[in-house]
Enzyme design. Sequence first.
Site, PDB file in Angstrom:
ATOM      1  N   GLY A 146       0.692  22.568  -3.041  1.00  0.00           N
ATOM      2  CA  GLY A 146      -0.067  23.716  -3.530  1.00  0.00           C
ATOM      3  C   GLY A 146      -1.503  23.754  -3.053  1.00  0.00           C
ATOM      4  N   ALA A 147      -1.916  22.764  -2.255  1.00  0.00           N
ATOM      5  CA  ALA A 147      -3.294  22.749  -1.756  1.00  0.00           C
ATOM      6  C   ALA A 147      -3.523  23.805  -0.692  1.00  0.00           C
ATOM      7  CB  ALA A 147      -3.631  21.365  -1.207  1.00  0.00           C
ATOM      8  N   SER A 169       2.185  13.511   2.555  1.00  0.00           N
ATOM      9  CA  SER A 169       1.908  12.150   3.050  1.00  0.00           C
ATOM     10  C   SER A 169       0.959  11.425   2.104  1.00  0.00           C
ATOM     11  CB  SER A 169       1.344  12.195   4.478  1.00  0.00           C
ATOM     12  OG  SER A 169       0.301  13.131   4.605  1.00  0.00           O
ATOM     13  N   GLY A 213       7.448 -30.478 -17.946  1.00  0.00           N
ATOM     14  CA  GLY A 213       6.671 -31.714 -17.893  1.00  0.00           C
ATOM     15  C   GLY A 213       6.098 -32.057 -16.536  1.00  0.00           C
ATOM     16  N   SER A 231       3.104 -31.249 -15.060  1.00  0.00           N
ATOM     17  CA  SER A 231       1.717 -31.740 -15.096  1.00  0.00           C
ATOM     18  C   SER A 231       1.637 -33.108 -15.768  1.00  0.00           C
ATOM     19  CB  SER A 231       0.830 -30.727 -15.827  1.00  0.00           C
ATOM     20  OG  SER A 231       0.821 -29.477 -15.148  1.00  0.00           O
TER      21      SER A 231
END
Length: 636
Positions: free
Chosen positions: A469-470, A540, A36, A38
């Site tokens: 794996g890059a 990262s 209650g 408001s």
Amino acid sequence: MAHVSDLIATDIGAYLKQHETKSLLRFITCGSVDDGKSTLIGRLLYDSKMIFEDQLAALESDSKKMGTQGENIDFALLVDGLAAEREQGITIDVAYRFFSTDKRKFIVADTPGHEQYTRNMVTGASTADLAVILIDARKGVLTQTRRHSYLVSLLGIRNVVLAINKMDAVGYSREVFDRILGDYMAFAAPLAIEKIVPIPISALMGDNITERSGNMSWYAGPTLMSHLETVSIARQPSGAAFRMPVQWVNRPNMNFRGFSGLIAAGTIFPGDPVKIMPSARQSRVASVILDGEMPYATAGQSVTITLEDEVDCSRGDVICAGESPAEVSDQFETTLVWMNDNPMLSGRSYLMKIGAKTVTASVTTLKHKVNVNTLEQSAARDLKLNEIGVCNISLDQAIAFDPYEENRHTGGFILIDRLTNETVAAGLIHFALRRAQNIHWQSVDVGREARADQKRQRPCVLWFTGLSGAGKSTIANLVERRLFAMGKHTYMLDGDNVRHGLCRDLGFTNADRVENIRRVGEVAKLMADAGLIVLASFISPFRSERDMVRRLLPEGDFLEVFVDVPLDVAESRDPKGLYKKARAGEITNFTGVSSPYEPPETPELHIQTAKMRPEDAAELIVAGLEARGLLRGGDA
């Protein structure tokens, strides 16, 4: 005979003058959903005659549309302005409303009841003098009642009205009121709330709001409005030392230099000695200006101060009483209220804004988090949305501060995400860590430039980032071989290798990944300071940590090398069988599968390994270093 317009002007002037001299009370209403809040504020606005006739007509019409029975008015509609709030019958945002009576002016914040909007409640409470905590008499003390009471206590609100609402729904029962009051007082006993005034009310029916209710003859206390009109509020401790964070250096011409800001505590007079913190430079006040020179100024006023001496004073500094200046430190124990969907991670770099000062901060230790229902403390690795924890924080420079319990303005702060600029936490400083005063930077005779000149090279950090794996480690190894053959002094830090020693205690959660990169970044910085060219090969995955390492080094000495490959290509290579295990659920928090990777937005070097051999990628990187002048002998 005086003109009507003159009489009206005189009446308005007299009204404004009377209005000007009234004291102001800032308060919040808080509690659980549908308690209650408001409706109560709407009732206060209605009973204090702060609703215009057209607003009242619109309110009556809207009340009928919302299904309110008979001649009753749905007062909550005065406050719940958002369409989403009206549709759901809840408060989402913080709604501020102003109203006035013959005795006092008020600013009230209607704060949301849902747990997910705790951050909004903290915003509303940060400037409040008093809290009205509502409890639905049908439901009693709930989780959000406890949460909001704890936050009210935490944020330094010492005066609470416990408004036990909807008494009409329980037959105005004294037994219900006494039971709820007993439950609440047992919970609130350990909290730092100095005064709790319990009032049984019905916001809908108006019982004990502005007039005493005939339905509760057993209650002998004040009405809500009479208490709000008469409660004594001390906004600062008696005799508080002067504090004014500088918001603006006022320099309209070469003959005037003043320092403008809101006085956070104390009183200042021309001639008073002051210290500018954190530098501790001393001077005296030449004048205090607010619509002309003033004999003095006090807390709550925004003024411009001029000084007798040309001392260095900038935005973010704090002008303090000369005999009792603010403390200075770069490490603190704090309480954090976390306000972001992304969790707080120890070691991650954030911006800290305290007053007008913005510095870089990181949480070094999360000591514990607090269960707001039981007030119990428990160990934790991170803080999630709406959680509260006690943390140690480290800054990149010393700041002036007071403990929050002594001064909200100089002891409260927010944390900001460096990338999104979102406010992620509200914080309260408890005290400076003793070790901050015991640790000093030891100057040495042989510096970075001398070491680099001896090696006839410019030190830098090549930061290889990309998916598993890059080809990061393969390419970094080839680049180091080329540089070594050219007579350069290098060292390679590899993600797998450091986890055998330096980071062997860390796992692969987001928090551990952040700490992993923080440690490696500090090591890379030391190696570059020794004059080496450092090659760091790490997944990262988070931009914020890569940016953190960049900020550790002089501009131009950090080169981000994005080893870019599509996920399906990286997964097809899978040299260590990690993707296969991740897809099978044997590895959790695996980047690209169950944990995100945030690719660089503007890397210095972008290598697409799906389209070139590792040897060609290494050649491209070395050529990039030469083009930037990083491999010229003696160019330190």
